[in-house]
Write a protein that holds these residues in place. Structure first.
Motif, PDB file in Angstrom:
ATOM      1  N   THR A  34      12.511   3.664  17.292  1.00  0.00           N
ATOM      2  CA  THR A  34      12.606   4.971  16.635  1.00  0.00           C
ATOM      3  C   THR A  34      11.873   4.986  15.303  1.00  0.00           C
ATOM      4  O   THR A  34      11.208   5.970  14.953  1.00  0.00           O
ATOM      5  N   VAL A  35      11.981   3.895  14.534  1.00  0.00           N
ATOM      6  CA  VAL A  35      11.313   3.829  13.231  1.00  0.00           C
ATOM      7  C   VAL A  35       9.797   3.860  13.417  1.00  0.00           C
ATOM      8  O   VAL A  35       9.073   4.519  12.661  1.00  0.00           O
ATOM      9  N   ALA A  36       9.295   3.176  14.443  1.00  0.00           N
ATOM     10  CA  ALA A  36       7.852   3.189  14.723  1.00  0.00           C
ATOM     11  C   ALA A  36       7.386   4.584  15.087  1.00  0.00           C
ATOM     12  O   ALA A  36       6.309   5.030  14.657  1.00  0.00           O
ATOM     13  N   LEU A  37       8.198   5.292  15.864  1.00  0.00           N
ATOM     14  CA  LEU A  37       7.840   6.657  16.238  1.00  0.00           C
ATOM     15  C   LEU A  37       7.825   7.561  15.005  1.00  0.00           C
ATOM     16  O   LEU A  37       6.931   8.405  14.855  1.00  0.00           O
ATOM     17  N   ALA A  38       8.809   7.383  14.111  1.00  0.00           N
ATOM     18  CA  ALA A  38       8.838   8.174  12.879  1.00  0.00           C
ATOM     19  C   ALA A  38       7.616   7.881  12.017  1.00  0.00           C
ATOM     20  O   ALA A  38       7.011   8.791  11.437  1.00  0.00           O
ATOM     21  N   ALA A  39       7.222   6.607  11.937  1.00  0.00           N
ATOM     22  CA  ALA A  39       6.043   6.236  11.159  1.00  0.00           C
ATOM     23  C   ALA A  39       4.778   6.845  11.756  1.00  0.00           C
ATOM     24  O   ALA A  39       3.885   7.309  11.033  1.00  0.00           O
ATOM     25  N   PHE A  40       4.702   6.862  13.088  1.00  0.00           N
ATOM     26  CA  PHE A  40       3.541   7.470  13.743  1.00  0.00           C
ATOM     27  C   PHE A  40       3.497   8.971  13.479  1.00  0.00           C
ATOM     28  O   PHE A  40       2.417   9.549  13.312  1.00  0.00           O
ATOM     29  N   ALA A  41       4.678   9.617  13.439  1.00  0.00           N
ATOM     30  CA  ALA A  41       4.725  11.050  13.139  1.00  0.00           C
ATOM     31  C   ALA A  41       4.211  11.316  11.730  1.00  0.00           C
ATOM     32  O   ALA A  41       3.485  12.289  11.493  1.00  0.00           O
ATOM     33  N   VAL A  42       4.566  10.432  10.782  1.00  0.00           N
ATOM     34  CA  VAL A  42       4.062  10.562   9.405  1.00  0.00           C
ATOM     35  C   VAL A  42       2.547  10.396   9.392  1.00  0.00           C
ATOM     36  O   VAL A  42       1.818  11.137   8.730  1.00  0.00           O
ATOM     37  N   CYS A  99      -4.696   6.934   2.584  1.00  0.00           N
ATOM     38  CA  CYS A  99      -3.739   7.306   1.536  1.00  0.00           C
ATOM     39  C   CYS A  99      -2.361   7.679   2.093  1.00  0.00           C
ATOM     40  O   CYS A  99      -1.465   8.048   1.313  1.00  0.00           O
ATOM     41  N   VAL A 100      -2.181   7.595   3.408  1.00  0.00           N
ATOM     42  CA  VAL A 100      -0.909   7.996   4.014  1.00  0.00           C
ATOM     43  C   VAL A 100       0.285   7.245   3.430  1.00  0.00           C
ATOM     44  O   VAL A 100       1.315   7.857   3.119  1.00  0.00           O
ATOM     45  N   PRO A 101       0.234   5.899   3.276  1.00  0.00           N
ATOM     46  CA  PRO A 101       1.399   5.215   2.695  1.00  0.00           C
ATOM     47  C   PRO A 101       1.774   5.739   1.313  1.00  0.00           C
ATOM     48  O   PRO A 101       2.966   5.907   1.012  1.00  0.00           O
ATOM     49  N   LEU A 102       0.776   6.002   0.468  1.00  0.00           N
ATOM     50  CA  LEU A 102       1.049   6.536  -0.865  1.00  0.00           C
ATOM     51  C   LEU A 102       1.660   7.925  -0.778  1.00  0.00           C
ATOM     52  O   LEU A 102       2.633   8.244  -1.479  1.00  0.00           O
ATOM     53  N   LEU A 103       1.097   8.782   0.086  1.00  0.00           N
ATOM     54  CA  LEU A 103       1.624  10.141   0.245  1.00  0.00           C
ATOM     55  C   LEU A 103       3.042  10.114   0.805  1.00  0.00           C
ATOM     56  O   LEU A 103       3.911  10.881   0.376  1.00  0.00           O
ATOM     57  N   ALA A 104       3.279   9.229   1.767  1.00  0.00           N
ATOM     58  CA  ALA A 104       4.604   9.134   2.362  1.00  0.00           C
ATOM     59  C   ALA A 104       5.641   8.697   1.323  1.00  0.00           C
ATOM     60  O   ALA A 104       6.743   9.242   1.247  1.00  0.00           O
ATOM     61  N   VAL A 114       7.767   3.746   5.851  1.00  0.00           N
ATOM     62  CA  VAL A 114       6.478   3.479   5.189  1.00  0.00           C
ATOM     63  C   VAL A 114       6.020   2.064   5.499  1.00  0.00           C
ATOM     64  O   VAL A 114       4.838   1.831   5.804  1.00  0.00           O
ATOM     65  N   ARG A 115       6.937   1.108   5.446  1.00  0.00           N
ATOM     66  CA  ARG A 115       6.564  -0.286   5.725  1.00  0.00           C
ATOM     67  C   ARG A 115       6.125  -0.471   7.168  1.00  0.00           C
ATOM     68  O   ARG A 115       5.267  -1.312   7.475  1.00  0.00           O
ATOM     69  N   GLU A 116       6.702   0.318   8.062  1.00  0.00           N
ATOM     70  CA  GLU A 116       6.365   0.203   9.477  1.00  0.00           C
ATOM     71  C   GLU A 116       4.912   0.585   9.752  1.00  0.00           C
ATOM     72  O   GLU A 116       4.328   0.147  10.750  1.00  0.00           O
ATOM     73  N   LEU A 117       4.316   1.399   8.877  1.00  0.00           N
ATOM     74  CA  LEU A 117       2.921   1.818   9.070  1.00  0.00           C
ATOM     75  C   LEU A 117       1.989   0.621   9.152  1.00  0.00           C
ATOM     76  O   LEU A 117       1.045   0.608   9.944  1.00  0.00           O
ATOM     77  N   GLY A 118       2.218  -0.381   8.319  1.00  0.00           N
ATOM     78  CA  GLY A 118       1.413  -1.596   8.364  1.00  0.00           C
ATOM     79  C   GLY A 118      -0.076  -1.337   8.247  1.00  0.00           C
ATOM     80  O   GLY A 118      -0.550  -0.648   7.335  1.00  0.00           O
ATOM     81  N   ALA A 119      -0.829  -1.868   9.210  1.00  0.00           N
ATOM     82  CA  ALA A 119      -2.295  -1.734   9.191  1.00  0.00           C
ATOM     83  C   ALA A 119      -2.786  -0.468   9.866  1.00  0.00           C
ATOM     84  O   ALA A 119      -3.993  -0.206   9.890  1.00  0.00           O
ATOM     85  N   LEU A 120      -1.878   0.340  10.423  1.00  0.00           N
ATOM     86  CA  LEU A 120      -2.301   1.513  11.192  1.00  0.00           C
ATOM     87  C   LEU A 120      -3.225   2.455  10.413  1.00  0.00           C
ATOM     88  O   LEU A 120      -4.258   2.872  10.962  1.00  0.00           O
ATOM     89  N   PRO A 121      -2.922   2.832   9.152  1.00  0.00           N
ATOM     90  CA  PRO A 121      -3.826   3.760   8.447  1.00  0.00           C
ATOM     91  C   PRO A 121      -5.258   3.239   8.341  1.00  0.00           C
ATOM     92  O   PRO A 121      -6.212   4.017   8.458  1.00  0.00           O
TER      93      PRO A 121
END
Length: 418
Positions: A34-42, A99-104, A114-121
């Motif tokens: 669920t957390v990964a899905l939320a991070a992908f939505a962000v 800039c997604v991690p900063l905006l999030a 935010v941490r779940e985003l990892g290298a995705l951006p």
């Protein structure tokens, strides 16, 4: 009109394929964590408008290339200029997604998401640069009359994205999605480049940027990108306004938005394939005739989709939600959503017609008026009339845009001279 429909079908299938890949990613992540899905939505909240803006900028190349359909080799210098412009647009989009991690973090997204985003951006930023490196190959292929060719790059990307997501998400999480996006993007770029080289009759090569010519392209492409950005930005505000109406109404709004996206694909495909016909028109009557045919065909396709939704809405909605209250709200609002979608389809065709006339700046102005009023009304309307009021407001905004874009096309098409 039949020729226009045949040309639009491959582009429509390409759009469906692209959306299918995104649905697979969402489905796999939903089952993974669920957390990964939320991070992908962000991530998607920024990626969607960023990629749409880059695509919008590249679609502005159509009317310039369309003039060279009978002698494709003479379009090579324009394609080279387009690459410079495309890389500029891609760089801006890539910077936005990094800039997604900063905006999030700044907007209060939970730290674990935010941490779940990892290298995705950063992987998605690479994908946007790879996509931009093709220099708007799909738009150029459509402008040169190679409509069937546009399906293969998107099909390549969609299949690789789907397969690699299924294979890589379990061991790598969101990083696996990023890798799938990059690999799929590189493969699609290679296919697009090979098809473009064949359409042009030889290698494209590269040359020093012709600043004056690039500026001419930008005068059409940049306003078109701005139009896309305004639309997605305002619809984001509308979604936030819907978020204050309650969880079930918000979920219903999300389902209605997704259904609208499916309904809009046909009109967007038809509008794009009409650009070369309008751009090559010899006189105002020919330009208006091509635009009228595209508008009628887009309306017919949208109404056909609306008819299917109204006839089979109940089982379709079940695919998106198992909550009876959400399904009830969606079914109750289907007629209003259909009105908004039909008006949106009509204004979209008029907007692409203005792009074909190299008057996308006028379309940007009309969007600033129509969607500017919508963004001002969204929050107070949602508080007073809920999502019913929001969808009514969107329908009114789209009807207003039909009038503005249609009047603008009629006025600017009067200046067409073969």
């Amino acid at each position: 009109m039949i020729a226009l429909l045949r040309a639009a079908v491959p582009l429509f299938l390409a759009m469906v394929t692209g959306m299918f890949g995104s649905l697979v990613v969402t489905s796999v992540l939903g089952r993974y964590d669920t957390v990964a899905l939320a991070a992908f939505a962000v991530m998607s909240a920024v990626l969607t408008p960023a990629s749409a803006t880059v695509q919008g900028a590249l679609r502005g190349l159509g009317p310039f290339v369309a003039q060279h359909k009978d002698s494709p080799a003479t379009a090579v210098p324009i394609v080279r200029d387009a690459r410079w412009l495309a890389m500029a647009a891609g760089t801006v989009g890539a910077l936005a997604v990094t800039c997604v991690p900063l905006l999030a973090h700044a907007t209060g997204v939970p730290g674990e998401v935010v941490r779940e985003l990892g290298a995705l951006p950063y992987l998605v930023a690479v994908y946007l640069l790879v996509f931009a490196s093709t220099g708007g190959a799909s738009t150029i292929l459509v402008a040169l009359g190679h409509h069937r060719s546009v399906l293969w790059p998107t099909l390549t990307f969609g299949l690789l994205l789907s397969v690699l997501t299924v294979a890589l998400v379990p061991p790598l999480g969101l990083t696996g999605v990023g890798i799938a996006w990059v690999v799929g993007g590189v493969a699609a770029a290679v296919v697009a480049s090979l098809l473009l080289r064949r359409a042009l009759g030889g290698p494209i090569g590269q040359a020093r940027p012709r600043i004056g010519e690039i500026v001419k392209l930008a005068r059409v492409s940049v306003p078109l990108a701005g139009t896309v950005l305004i639309k997605f930005g305002v619809l984001g505000v509308v979604t936030l306004a819907a978020g204050g109406t309650g969880a079930r109404d918000t979920a219903a709004h999300a389902v209605l938005t997704m259904l609208t996206a499916f309904m809009m694909m046909a009109s967007l495909a038809i509008g794009q394939v009409s650009v070369p016909e309008i751009a090559r028109a010899a006189d105002p009557a020919a330009a208006r005739r091509a635009n009228r045919s595209a508008a009628l065909l887009a309306l017919a396709a949208t109404l056909a989709g609306a008819g299917l939704l109204l006839a089979f809405g109940s089982p379709l909605v079940t695919l998106f939600s198992d909550d009876p209250a959400v399904r009830e709200r969606v079914l109750a609002l289907l007629p209003l959503m259909t009105l908004a979608a039909v008006a949106d389809a009509a204004q979209a065709v008029q907007g692409t017609g203005l792009t074909a006339l190299k008057r996308s700046g006028a379309s940007l102005g009309y969007f600033a008026i129509g969607y500017g009023l919508l963004v001002l009304a969204a929050v107070p309307v949602a508080r007073t009339w809920g999502i019913t009021g929001l969808w009514m407001a969107m329908a009114v905004a789209n009807v207003l845009l039909v009038g503005l874009q249609g009047t603008g096309f009629h006025r600017h098409s009067a200046k067409v001279a073969g």
